[in-house]
Design an enzyme around this catalytic site. Sequence first.
Site, short mmCIF file in Angstrom:
data_model
loop_
_atom_site.label_atom_id
_atom_site.label_comp_id
_atom_site.label_asym_id
_atom_site.label_seq_id
_atom_site.Cartn_x
_atom_site.Cartn_y
_atom_site.Cartn_z
N HIS A 101 14.73 -13.51 12.49
CA HIS A 101 14.50 -13.33 13.92
C HIS A 101 13.05 -13.40 14.34
O HIS A 101 12.75 -13.77 15.47
CB HIS A 101 15.07 -11.99 14.39
CG HIS A 101 16.56 -11.92 14.29
ND1 HIS A 101 17.27 -10.84 14.76
CD2 HIS A 101 17.48 -12.78 13.77
CE1 HIS A 101 18.56 -11.03 14.53
NE2 HIS A 101 18.71 -12.20 13.92
N CYS A 134 0.87 -1.18 0.00
CA CYS A 134 0.00 0.00 0.00
C CYS A 134 0.90 1.22 0.00
O CYS A 134 2.12 1.10 -0.10
CB CYS A 134 -0.99 0.00 1.16
SG CYS A 134 -0.34 0.35 2.80
#
Length: 144
Positions: A99, A66
């Site tokens: 992570h 977006c």
Amino acid sequence: MKRKIAIAADHAGFEYKEIIKKHLEEQFDVQDFGTYSADSVDYPDFVHPAATSVENGDNELGILICGSGNGVQITANKHQKIRCALCWMPEIASLARQHNDANMISIPARFIAKELAIEIVDKFLSTGFEGGRHQNRVDKIAYC
């Protein structure tokens, strides 16, 4: 068998979605959840189905686009099993996978070049989760 990837965008991300989709189609099975033009739309109408497809395992990973990347990211993260990271550089996408075991990313089309968006997507799709010390943290993200 090709890996299955969900992609969705609002009107501000439509052009980038089309470019990214074309870039990925030879290597991945890309499921396009829309929008299908640059006409103004409400991004949740496209993000929720894409996020549900990742959450249910119909697609392995997802890409959302977006203008700022924020609206689509916020919407996707309302889903219990989605970890969507806002990525504006490849290193962020890599760390989001390594992570955080991010299974979706959001891209801010109004703030980065198309070539950089492709680099970000490529890094996201080519990086795996490290597990180990990160697994315990990821397990604590969902809040019931």
